[in-house]
Scaffold this motif. Structure first.
Motif, PDB file in Angstrom:
ATOM      1  N   LYS A 414       0.834  -1.191   0.000  1.00 44.68           N
ATOM      2  CA  LYS A 414       0.000   0.000   0.000  1.00 44.68           C
ATOM      3  C   LYS A 414       0.880   1.256   0.000  1.00 44.68           C
ATOM      4  O   LYS A 414       0.617   2.201  -0.726  1.00 44.68           O
ATOM      5  CB  LYS A 414      -0.924   0.003   1.219  1.00 44.68           C
ATOM      6  CG  LYS A 414      -1.948  -1.105   1.203  1.00 44.68           C
ATOM      7  CD  LYS A 414      -3.016  -0.850   0.142  1.00 44.68           C
ATOM      8  CE  LYS A 414      -3.753  -2.108  -0.282  1.00 44.68           C
ATOM      9  NZ  LYS A 414      -4.548  -2.692   0.795  1.00 44.68           N
ATOM     10  N   ALA A 417       2.258   1.768  -3.202  1.00 46.27           N
ATOM     11  CA  ALA A 417       1.250   2.309  -4.101  1.00 46.27           C
ATOM     12  C   ALA A 417       1.167   3.818  -3.947  1.00 46.27           C
ATOM     13  O   ALA A 417       1.060   4.551  -4.921  1.00 46.27           O
ATOM     14  CB  ALA A 417      -0.103   1.668  -3.814  1.00 46.27           C
ATOM     15  N   VAL A 418       1.260   4.257  -2.697  1.00 42.55           N
ATOM     16  CA  VAL A 418       1.221   5.695  -2.455  1.00 42.55           C
ATOM     17  C   VAL A 418       2.406   6.371  -3.121  1.00 42.55           C
ATOM     18  O   VAL A 418       2.285   7.400  -3.782  1.00 42.55           O
ATOM     19  CB  VAL A 418       1.246   5.994  -0.936  1.00 42.55           C
ATOM     20  CG1 VAL A 418       1.296   7.496  -0.715  1.00 42.55           C
ATOM     21  CG2 VAL A 418       0.016   5.406  -0.279  1.00 42.55           C
ATOM     22  N   GLY A 420       4.101   4.984  -5.475  1.00 42.34           N
ATOM     23  CA  GLY A 420       3.982   4.718  -6.905  1.00 42.34           C
ATOM     24  C   GLY A 420       3.202   5.821  -7.587  1.00 42.34           C
ATOM     25  O   GLY A 420       3.481   6.212  -8.712  1.00 42.34           O
ATOM     26  N   GLU A 421       2.230   6.321  -6.828  1.00 46.47           N
ATOM     27  CA  GLU A 421       1.434   7.430  -7.335  1.00 46.47           C
ATOM     28  C   GLU A 421       2.348   8.613  -7.645  1.00 46.47           C
ATOM     29  O   GLU A 421       2.113   9.392  -8.549  1.00 46.47           O
ATOM     30  CB  GLU A 421       0.382   7.765  -6.270  1.00 46.47           C
ATOM     31  CG  GLU A 421      -0.329   9.074  -6.452  1.00 46.47           C
ATOM     32  CD  GLU A 421      -0.127   9.991  -5.261  1.00 46.47           C
ATOM     33  OE1 GLU A 421      -0.081   9.489  -4.125  1.00 46.47           O
ATOM     34  OE2 GLU A 421       0.022  11.194  -5.488  1.00 46.47           O
ATOM     35  N   VAL A 422       3.433   8.673  -6.872  1.00 50.70           N
ATOM     36  CA  VAL A 422       4.378   9.752  -7.079  1.00 50.70           C
ATOM     37  C   VAL A 422       5.315   9.455  -8.247  1.00 50.70           C
ATOM     38  O   VAL A 422       5.613  10.307  -9.068  1.00 50.70           O
ATOM     39  CB  VAL A 422       5.187   9.992  -5.783  1.00 50.70           C
ATOM     40  CG1 VAL A 422       6.338  10.950  -6.038  1.00 50.70           C
ATOM     41  CG2 VAL A 422       4.284  10.536  -4.709  1.00 50.70           C
TER      42      VAL A 422
ATOM     43  N   ALA B  73      -4.048   4.100  -2.581  1.00 47.97           N
ATOM     44  CA  ALA B  73      -4.148   5.555  -2.538  1.00 47.97           C
ATOM     45  C   ALA B  73      -4.606   6.135  -3.881  1.00 47.97           C
ATOM     46  O   ALA B  73      -5.327   7.120  -3.916  1.00 47.97           O
ATOM     47  CB  ALA B  73      -2.808   6.141  -2.127  1.00 47.97           C
ATOM     48  N   ARG B  74      -4.196   5.480  -4.979  1.00 49.15           N
ATOM     49  CA  ARG B  74      -4.592   6.001  -6.292  1.00 49.15           C
ATOM     50  C   ARG B  74      -6.106   6.056  -6.443  1.00 49.15           C
ATOM     51  O   ARG B  74      -6.641   6.998  -7.028  1.00 49.15           O
ATOM     52  CB  ARG B  74      -4.053   5.093  -7.395  1.00 49.15           C
ATOM     53  CG  ARG B  74      -2.569   5.086  -7.488  1.00 49.15           C
ATOM     54  CD  ARG B  74      -2.183   4.303  -8.695  1.00 49.15           C
ATOM     55  NE  ARG B  74      -1.342   5.127  -9.541  1.00 49.15           N
ATOM     56  CZ  ARG B  74      -0.849   4.731 -10.691  1.00 49.15           C
ATOM     57  NH1 ARG B  74      -1.155   3.540 -11.162  1.00 49.15           N
ATOM     58  NH2 ARG B  74      -0.072   5.513 -11.386  1.00 49.15           N
ATOM     59  N   LEU B 102       4.381  15.761  -9.918  1.00 48.48           N
ATOM     60  CA  LEU B 102       5.063  14.469  -9.835  1.00 48.48           C
ATOM     61  C   LEU B 102       4.037  13.338  -9.845  1.00 48.48           C
ATOM     62  O   LEU B 102       3.138  13.305  -9.018  1.00 48.48           O
ATOM     63  CB  LEU B 102       5.882  14.431  -8.550  1.00 48.48           C
ATOM     64  CG  LEU B 102       7.076  13.490  -8.540  1.00 48.48           C
ATOM     65  CD1 LEU B 102       8.048  13.866  -9.638  1.00 48.48           C
ATOM     66  CD2 LEU B 102       7.757  13.551  -7.197  1.00 48.48           C
ATOM     67  N   GLY B 103       4.188  12.441 -10.811  1.00 55.76           N
ATOM     68  CA  GLY B 103       3.274  11.312 -10.865  1.00 55.76           C
ATOM     69  C   GLY B 103       2.090  11.524 -11.773  1.00 55.76           C
ATOM     70  O   GLY B 103       1.368  10.589 -12.079  1.00 55.76           O
TER      71      GLY B 103
END
Lengths: 426, 519
Positions: A414, A417-418, A420-422, B73-74, B102-103
């Motif tokens: 998780k 993932a957070v 990864g969002e970045v 979170a996405r 970013l992202g």
């Protein structure tokens, strides 16, 4: 609620403790199981092979004598790595320290051949301990005062030690000293230890040491006056003395046992060990407790090096009585898995040294009887190492721990993932 | 008002811990909703469920009337939920604009489109009254502005619900006020905000409704106008709180610690403590107030010998101890409760006993000639565990298995059982629940009453106010003023913390004449 959580804490602690024993045992068992499949694929029976392996290691007095011989240096290098690791000094240089210890023993025995055993043997043992310590001095200094990674420095010191020995054992001019800057370097300085090579031999090896330097065997001890007067008449005593293998069991493994007890004592019962372990766990917290981290690291390293040096001395005095190139392949490096499988505990190191020693001792018999090649024991050994090390991160058996791991990995995912969002740009 | 988010019967467990149970929560559009509770009440866990960091074991999350599952979170971001974590997730060398995008895909892939982004950011900042320069690099910005960048990030991703996890912990009083302004203007634009906190005043200041959590369950949800801090406090802890520790008036005795013009550097080599001078006497607590990172930690480190002083002197009971080793200073009867019990206060892999003897192991009767005296040590350890009420199944337990409060009790037992003359306590109650906090504070006042001198460093102003005999305020490494603890003017202290007022040592005379009773 409170009693419940209390019980849970006790249970967790219990699990944690039992895991320190179950992990290496499971690792070794799985290593045997998988190697069994390899043997099966080879076309032999794993049971027959393991039977031969076992009887080659423990099946007869001779087998036991060999196992003891093989495990002795591993006890010392295992202790060396375990103590260093616990104290935050990862000593990869046990191999080099072992070589220097062995060289010191040989040099001592060749230089003072006329001394009586009672003086010469302790002198040789002390010399090996001292040289092992000297060989870790530089990495110890660099680590504790300059913060230079000890893995790198101890590793590189190995090659210097090994090549130094190769040079010593190949130089012919026996009685000539080395001159440098116009002056002759004294014989006792360790750069000028030429003279330990046996010039009469075509192959590079040191001279055979004088017999007074041989580590006394149990047989010779039992032949002493005390024992003869006590048990001289019994048949068992006579039979014991007439067993030839008894002459090959020396004091060395028992000194190894003594070292295990001593290191256990130092590690857990003295302020020195307390400081070492504190620094190994968390140097910053240790510093806040008033511990001098630099000095402690230095001491830890010296203790580790001393133990590794003793490994070399024990091998020379107890088993080989001379040095030849590759005289003790990898015993220093093997100290690392011995210590890790032994869960960095002195007693654990002793047990895993026994395991390693037994594998080596039994391998030949296995090859002779079942034609399963010796190399299989290295497969077993390597698999055991891999499993034991992975076992420390993935605990097997307990649902509770499994759950925890699952949760943690879930969390990690998780979190990734957070992040990864970045980082997932497109 | 329309409903934006509804949580129904949310339950989340970790092995051995019930983090949330049966939680119902409704967030309306345009409100600031406080999530109030002690440390460990389950506030952050609940919000992590909403933000997709955890998945609840059971219960429903309903977003704008539709049930949703948030895996990560996405998903939450896609729905329009933004979260500002306690520790910012920013890349320091990048600019504000770079951090914001970013992202996200650029409009001119594969190239960046920063010019357009910067324009958009400026529009957003104008709209919401956020004052941020999109071209500034993050590391140059003060913490308060960094926080605004985090908020900006969420807004740029079209967030409709903003979750703020303890946003004021790192801010100065002035910055807090600015943040509240921003939050109010955000709600005017229709955004909803969940404000996680354990500070009652903030709830009364900025929030519209409050949900109080205790032990993972909702105690109550109330409108701010229908409640008061006293009632909220009672709901939060389940009982009346007496955080004001009883403290008898005592006449300070001889000087124990004297600090003269002390200066020191921080870990980056920048001046952190600048010409600091003060004294502490027996039976006296000197509280050091200040926003985190203004040199307080470094000051404590220098006195305890953990950090070198670049100039000045530290004198303990008449002898100069400047730059002596930590052990030499410990031997001067100095105790140090470090700010971070997990990393510097305790050896987590050591047993309680091993931790408890941490400051005394080297001397008799604990060890003789370097060998531990097991019997003495075990007796000492059992006694310490009893005396300091450490809740543990046994003394051989590893310290990491204890809860935070009990860990801190172990630190206290280790530091205070030797009856030290000087106690340096740095953030002694950080992260503790109210019960443990109360315990730690009582112990420190006990040490004062016994005759010790205490240097108390805390970023909780309330703690400094309730414990100190005198209060020193630090700002950017300097002491802005020292005032008597009793009847201290909180506004004056706040201004000193923000660096806008300097009063000097107003207690200088009180310390010098011992006959005068300090009131």
């Amino acid at each position: 609620m409170k009693t419940e959580s209390k019980l849970r804490t006790i249970w967790r602690e219990y699990l944690e403790r039992s895991f320190t024993i179950t992990i290496p045992v499971l690792a070794i068992l799985s290593a045997f199981a998988i190697s069994g499949l390899i043997i099966l694929a080879w076309g032999s029976s794993p049971f027959a092979a393991y039977g031969a392996l076992f009887s080659g290691a423990f099946g007869s007095p001779a087998a036991i004598a060999t196992t003891l011989q093989r495990m002795t240096p591993l006890i010392f290098t295992g202790l060396a790595v375990a103590y260093g690791y616990r104290g935050g000094f990862f000593n990869i240089g046990a191999e080099g320290q072992l070589y220097m210890g062995a060289i010191a023993s040989v040099w001592c025995a060749i230089t003072f051949p006329t001394l009586p055993s009672i003086v010469l043997i302790p002198l040789c043992v002390l010399a090996s301990a001292f040289m092992g310590m000297m060989w870790v001095l530089l990495p110890a200094y660099l680590k504790s005062r300059r913060g230079i990674n000890e893995v790198l420095t101890t590793l590189l010191m190995n090659y210097i030690a090994i090549q130094y020995f190769e040079w010593l054992v190949r130089v012919d001019h026996i009685q000539e000293g080395i001159t440098l800057f116009g002056g002759e370097i004294p014989k006792w300085t360790f750069i000028n230890w030429i003279g330990i090579k046996d010039a009469t031999q075509p192959h590079p090896k040191t001279a055979l040491l004088v017999e007074t330097s041989f580590m006394p065997s149990l047989k010779s001890l039992f032949e002493g006056k005390l024992f003869t007067s006590l048990f001289g008449g019994t048949a068992f005593y006579q039979e014991l003395l007439s067993t030839p293998a008894f002459g090959r069991i020396t004091l060395a493994p028992f000194l190894g046992l003594l070292a295990v007890i001593l290191i256990y004592f130092i590690m857990f019962k003295t302020t020195t060990g307390y400081r070492s372990r504190a620094v190994g766990i968390n140097p910053e917290a240790a510093r806040f407790m008033g511990i001098n981290v630099k000095n402690t690291l230095f001491t830890t390293a010296l203790i580790s090096g001393t133990l590794a040096g003793l490994a070399g001395g024990m091998e020379v005095l107890g088993t080989q009585h001379r040095m030849i190139p590759n005289f003790l392949v990898n015993a220093g490096f093997d100290g690392i898995p011995v210590a890790l499988i032994g869960q960095l505990h002195p007693v654990g190191a002793f047990l895993s040294a026994t395991f390693f020693g037994a594998l080596r001792a039994g391998a030949n018999k296995m090859q002779v009887i079942t034609s399963v090649p010796v190399a299989v024991v290295y497969i077993i050994q390597s698999l055991a190492i891999v499993f034991a090390i992975s076992g420390t991160t993935v605990d097997i058996g307990s649902t509770l721990k499994k759950k925890r791991i699952a949760r943690e990995t879930d969390e990690k995912k998780k979190l990734m993932a957070v992040e990864g969002e970045v980082s997932n740009a497109s | 008002m329309t409903e934006l988010l509804r949580l129904e019967k949310i339950r989340k467990t970790f092995p051995g811990v019930l983090a949330n149970d049966n939680v119902d929560l409704v967030i309306e559009q345009g409100e600031i909703h406080a999530l109030l509770g002690e440390n460990g009440a389950g506030k952050t866990t609940l919000m992590n469920c909403v933000y997709g960091v955890y998945r609840p074991d059971s219960g429903k999350i309903i977003w704008k009337g539709k049930e949703v599952t948030i895996h990560q979170a996405r998903d939450a971001i896609a729905l329009g939920i933004g979260m500002v974590h306690q520790h910012f997730k920013l890349v320091p060398p990048l600019t504000v604009a770079e951090n914001v995008v970013l992202g996200l895909p650029s409009k001119r892939e594969p190239f960046l489109d920063l010019v357009a982004v910067e324009k958009e950011i400026l529009e957003t900042t104008k709209r919401y009254g956020l004052d941020v320069d999109p071209k500034a690099q993050i590391w140059q910005l003060p913490v308060g502005v960094q926080q605004r960048v985090e908020i900006l990030k969420a807004l740029y991703r079209q967030a409709e619900l903003l979750i703020l996890d303890e946003p004021t912990a790192v801010l100065t009083p002035g910055e807090v006020e600015e943040l509240f302004e921003v939050l109010r203007s955000l709600t005017k634009q229709g955004l909803s905000i969940i404000f996680i906190t354990h500070k009652l005043e903030e709830v009364m200041d900025v929030c519209d409704r409050v949900t109080v959590l205790r032990d993972g369950c909702v105690v109550h949800t109330v409108n701010k106008t229908e409640t008061n801090t006293r009632e909220l406090a009672r709901m939060m802890v389940g009982r009346e709180v007496f955080l004001k520790v009883d403290k008898p008036d005592l006449i300070p005795g001889e000087v124990v610690l004297e600090v003269q013009d002390l200066s020191a550097l921080d870990n980056r080599g920048l001046p952190a403590v600048k010409n600091v001078s003060f004294t502490i006497r027996r039976n006296e607590i000197l509280g050091v107030a200040g926003v985190d990172g203004n040199g307080q930690t470094e000051l404590a480190d220098v006195i305890a010998g953990m950090r070198k002083a670049t100039s000045g002197k530290v004198v303990i009971r008449g002898s100069d101890v400047t730059n002596l080793s930590p052990l030499d200073i410990i031997k001067k009867s100095v105790a140090y409760i470090p700010p971070d019990r997990q990393h510097t206060g305790l050896l987590l892999d050591f047993t309680l006993t091993e931790n408890l003897i941490g400051k005394s192991y080297y001397r008799p009767p604990f060890s003789k000639h370097g060998v531990f005296q097991k019997k003495v040590i075990n007796e000492f350890s059992s006694k310490a565990i009893r005396d300091y009420d450490v809740r543990t199944p046994g003394p051989e337990l590893k310290a990491k298995l204890l809860s935070g409060g009990n860990q801190q009790k172990v630190v206290l037992a280790r530091e205070l059982s030797g009856q030290p003359d000087l106690v340096i306590a740095s953030q002694p109650t950080r992260g503790l629940d109210i019960g443990a906090t109360e315990y730690v504070r009582t112990r420190m006042v006990e040490a004062r009453n016994r005759g010790a001198a205490l240097l108390l460093i805390s970023t909780e102003l309330e703690e400094v106010l309730s414990l100190s005999d005198r209060i020193a305020v630090m700002y950017e490494g300097e002491i802005m003023g020292i005032v008597p603890g009793k009847d201290a003017d909180i506004h004056e202290i706040g201004e000193m913390m923000a660096g806008v007022r300097r009063v000097g040592d107003r207690t200088a005379n009180a310390g010098k004449t011992e006959v005068v009773k300090v009131s």
